[in-house]
Design a protein around this motif. Structure first.
Motif, PDB file in Angstrom:
ATOM      1  N   THR A 137     -20.834 -26.266   6.151  1.00  0.00           N
ATOM      2  CA  THR A 137     -19.683 -27.173   6.088  1.00  0.00           C
ATOM      3  C   THR A 137     -19.763 -28.055   4.847  1.00  0.00           C
ATOM      4  N   ALA A 138     -20.952 -28.569   4.547  1.00  0.00           N
ATOM      5  CA  ALA A 138     -21.132 -29.441   3.388  1.00  0.00           C
ATOM      6  C   ALA A 138     -20.875 -28.697   2.088  1.00  0.00           C
ATOM      7  N   VAL A 139     -21.404 -27.490   1.957  1.00  0.00           N
ATOM      8  CA  VAL A 139     -21.215 -26.733   0.718  1.00  0.00           C
ATOM      9  C   VAL A 139     -19.752 -26.331   0.550  1.00  0.00           C
ATOM     10  N   ASP A 140     -19.113 -25.898   1.626  1.00  0.00           N
ATOM     11  CA  ASP A 140     -17.696 -25.530   1.532  1.00  0.00           C
ATOM     12  C   ASP A 140     -16.837 -26.733   1.161  1.00  0.00           C
ATOM     13  N   GLY A 141     -17.149 -27.898   1.725  1.00  0.00           N
ATOM     14  CA  GLY A 141     -16.423 -29.114   1.373  1.00  0.00           C
ATOM     15  C   GLY A 141     -16.672 -29.531  -0.057  1.00  0.00           C
ATOM     16  N   MET A 142     -17.904 -29.362  -0.526  1.00  0.00           N
ATOM     17  CA  MET A 142     -18.214 -29.719  -1.910  1.00  0.00           C
ATOM     18  C   MET A 142     -17.495 -28.809  -2.893  1.00  0.00           C
ATOM     19  N   VAL A 143     -17.325 -27.553  -2.543  1.00  0.00           N
ATOM     20  CA  VAL A 143     -16.593 -26.639  -3.417  1.00  0.00           C
ATOM     21  C   VAL A 143     -15.160 -27.141  -3.599  1.00  0.00           C
ATOM     22  N   ASP A 144     -14.513 -27.511  -2.500  1.00  0.00           N
ATOM     23  CA  ASP A 144     -13.131 -27.995  -2.583  1.00  0.00           C
ATOM     24  C   ASP A 144     -13.034 -29.293  -3.367  1.00  0.00           C
ATOM     25  N   GLU A 145     -13.922 -30.238  -3.087  1.00  0.00           N
ATOM     26  CA  GLU A 145     -13.868 -31.533  -3.768  1.00  0.00           C
ATOM     27  C   GLU A 145     -14.242 -31.406  -5.242  1.00  0.00           C
ATOM     28  N   TYR A 146     -15.186 -30.528  -5.556  1.00  0.00           N
ATOM     29  CA  TYR A 146     -15.528 -30.310  -6.959  1.00  0.00           C
ATOM     30  C   TYR A 146     -14.343 -29.721  -7.714  1.00  0.00           C
ATOM     31  N   ARG A 147     -13.658 -28.794  -7.082  1.00  0.00           N
ATOM     32  CA  ARG A 147     -12.487 -28.194  -7.718  1.00  0.00           C
ATOM     33  C   ARG A 147     -11.425 -29.261  -8.005  1.00  0.00           C
ATOM     34  N   LEU A 148     -11.180 -30.150  -7.040  1.00  0.00           N
ATOM     35  CA  LEU A 148     -10.221 -31.240  -7.243  1.00  0.00           C
ATOM     36  C   LEU A 148     -10.687 -32.163  -8.364  1.00  0.00           C
ATOM     37  N   SER A 149     -11.964 -32.503  -8.383  1.00  0.00           N
ATOM     38  CA  SER A 149     -12.504 -33.360  -9.440  1.00  0.00           C
ATOM     39  C   SER A 149     -12.374 -32.696 -10.803  1.00  0.00           C
ATOM     40  N   PHE A 150     -12.628 -31.407 -10.849  1.00  0.00           N
ATOM     41  CA  PHE A 150     -12.522 -30.686 -12.119  1.00  0.00           C
ATOM     42  C   PHE A 150     -11.086 -30.683 -12.631  1.00  0.00           C
ATOM     43  N   TYR A 151     -10.127 -30.471 -11.740  1.00  0.00           N
ATOM     44  CA  TYR A 151      -8.719 -30.455 -12.159  1.00  0.00           C
ATOM     45  C   TYR A 151      -8.268 -31.827 -12.645  1.00  0.00           C
ATOM     46  N   THR A 152      -8.650 -32.895 -11.945  1.00  0.00           N
ATOM     47  CA  THR A 152      -8.258 -34.227 -12.407  1.00  0.00           C
ATOM     48  C   THR A 152      -8.954 -34.572 -13.717  1.00  0.00           C
ATOM     49  N   PHE A 153     -10.193 -34.128 -13.887  1.00  0.00           N
ATOM     50  CA  PHE A 153     -10.895 -34.342 -15.153  1.00  0.00           C
ATOM     51  C   PHE A 153     -10.179 -33.626 -16.290  1.00  0.00           C
ATOM     52  N   MET A 154      -9.789 -32.383 -16.048  1.00  0.00           N
ATOM     53  CA  MET A 154      -9.118 -31.622 -17.109  1.00  0.00           C
ATOM     54  C   MET A 154      -7.750 -32.214 -17.450  1.00  0.00           C
ATOM     55  N   LEU A 155      -7.016 -32.685 -16.445  1.00  0.00           N
ATOM     56  CA  LEU A 155      -5.738 -33.345 -16.733  1.00  0.00           C
ATOM     57  C   LEU A 155      -5.950 -34.601 -17.568  1.00  0.00           C
ATOM     58  N   GLY A 156      -6.975 -35.366 -17.247  1.00  0.00           N
ATOM     59  CA  GLY A 156      -7.296 -36.546 -18.049  1.00  0.00           C
ATOM     60  C   GLY A 156      -7.713 -36.185 -19.458  1.00  0.00           C
ATOM     61  N   LEU A 157      -8.420 -35.086 -19.615  1.00  0.00           N
ATOM     62  CA  LEU A 157      -8.836 -34.639 -20.949  1.00  0.00           C
ATOM     63  C   LEU A 157      -7.627 -34.192 -21.773  1.00  0.00           C
ATOM     64  N   ILE A 158      -6.707 -33.498 -21.136  1.00  0.00           N
ATOM     65  CA  ILE A 158      -5.472 -33.077 -21.826  1.00  0.00           C
ATOM     66  C   ILE A 158      -4.663 -34.311 -22.218  1.00  0.00           C
ATOM     67  N   ALA A 159      -4.570 -35.287 -21.298  1.00  0.00           N
ATOM     68  CA  ALA A 159      -3.866 -36.520 -21.632  1.00  0.00           C
ATOM     69  C   ALA A 159      -4.547 -37.275 -22.767  1.00  0.00           C
ATOM     70  N   THR A 160      -5.877 -37.184 -22.857  1.00  0.00           N
ATOM     71  CA  THR A 160      -6.597 -37.803 -23.972  1.00  0.00           C
ATOM     72  C   THR A 160      -6.179 -37.179 -25.296  1.00  0.00           C
ATOM     73  N   HIS A 161      -5.999 -35.873 -25.302  1.00  0.00           N
ATOM     74  CA  HIS A 161      -5.535 -35.211 -26.521  1.00  0.00           C
ATOM     75  C   HIS A 161      -4.123 -35.660 -26.904  1.00  0.00           C
ATOM     76  N   PHE A 162      -3.265 -35.831 -25.887  1.00  0.00           N
ATOM     77  CA  PHE A 162      -1.907 -36.320 -26.164  1.00  0.00           C
ATOM     78  C   PHE A 162      -1.952 -37.737 -26.729  1.00  0.00           C
ATOM     79  N   ALA A 163      -2.808 -38.583 -26.185  1.00  0.00           N
ATOM     80  CA  ALA A 163      -2.902 -39.959 -26.661  1.00  0.00           C
ATOM     81  C   ALA A 163      -3.446 -39.998 -28.083  1.00  0.00           C
ATOM     82  N   ALA A 164      -4.375 -39.101 -28.370  1.00  0.00           N
ATOM     83  CA  ALA A 164      -4.940 -39.062 -29.731  1.00  0.00           C
ATOM     84  C   ALA A 164      -3.894 -38.563 -30.742  1.00  0.00           C
ATOM     85  N   ALA A 165      -3.024 -37.682 -30.293  1.00  0.00           N
ATOM     86  CA  ALA A 165      -1.996 -37.174 -31.209  1.00  0.00           C
ATOM     87  C   ALA A 165      -0.966 -38.256 -31.473  1.00  0.00           C
TER      88      ALA A 165
END
Length: 134
Positions: free
Chosen positions: A106-134
């Motif tokens: 249960t813990a590993v399956d939950g961590m997979v889902d939460e890590y995926r969500l964290s990764f997506y929000t991180f990538m959106l923030g990184l893309i927004a950082t590129h927009f702000a730099a431009a």
């Protein structure tokens, strides 16, 4: 004798599965801590971009507003990533170690889902950082 061998084989299989899941748990814990550190760095850059960047008086108001909105979005996304990934790295292993029987899965399956969500929000923030730099 055959019944004892069958039970020993089942126990062996469970132990081997738990070893594999433990390695997955450590993998996702380390990844969550790494992504949390990187997100905190980007949130710090966004804070600097919000507080220390001077605007000229004759600059375009639309561009200034767009910059501030995107930089605020970066702050929000990266802080969400920091909180989510840190909680995942702290609470996931705790559930796996102290939970009821079968909680490792249960813990590993939950961590997979939460890590995926964290990764997506991180990538959106990184893309927004590129927009702000431009």
């Amino acid at each position: 004798m055959l019944y004892a061998d069958k039970n020993a084989l089942r126990t062996n299989l469970k132990v081997n599965m738990l070893r594999i899941r433990e390695r997955e748990l450590m993998f996702f814990t380390n990844n969550c801590l790494s992504i949390s550190t990187s997100a905190a760095l980007l949130a710090g850059f966004a804070w600097y971009g919000l507080t220390e960047v001077p605007f000229e008086s004759d600059a375009n108001v639309v561009i200034q507003t767009a910059y501030l909105v995107v930089t605020t979005l970066i702050m929000g996304l990266e802080l969400l990533t920091v909180v989510n990934a840190t909680l995942c790295a702290i609470l996931g292993p705790g559930l796996a170690l102290r939970g009821p029987d079968g909680s490792m899965h249960t813990a590993v399956d939950g961590m997979v889902d939460e890590y995926r969500l964290s990764f997506y929000t991180f990538m959106l923030g990184l893309i927004a950082t590129h927009f702000a730099a431009a």
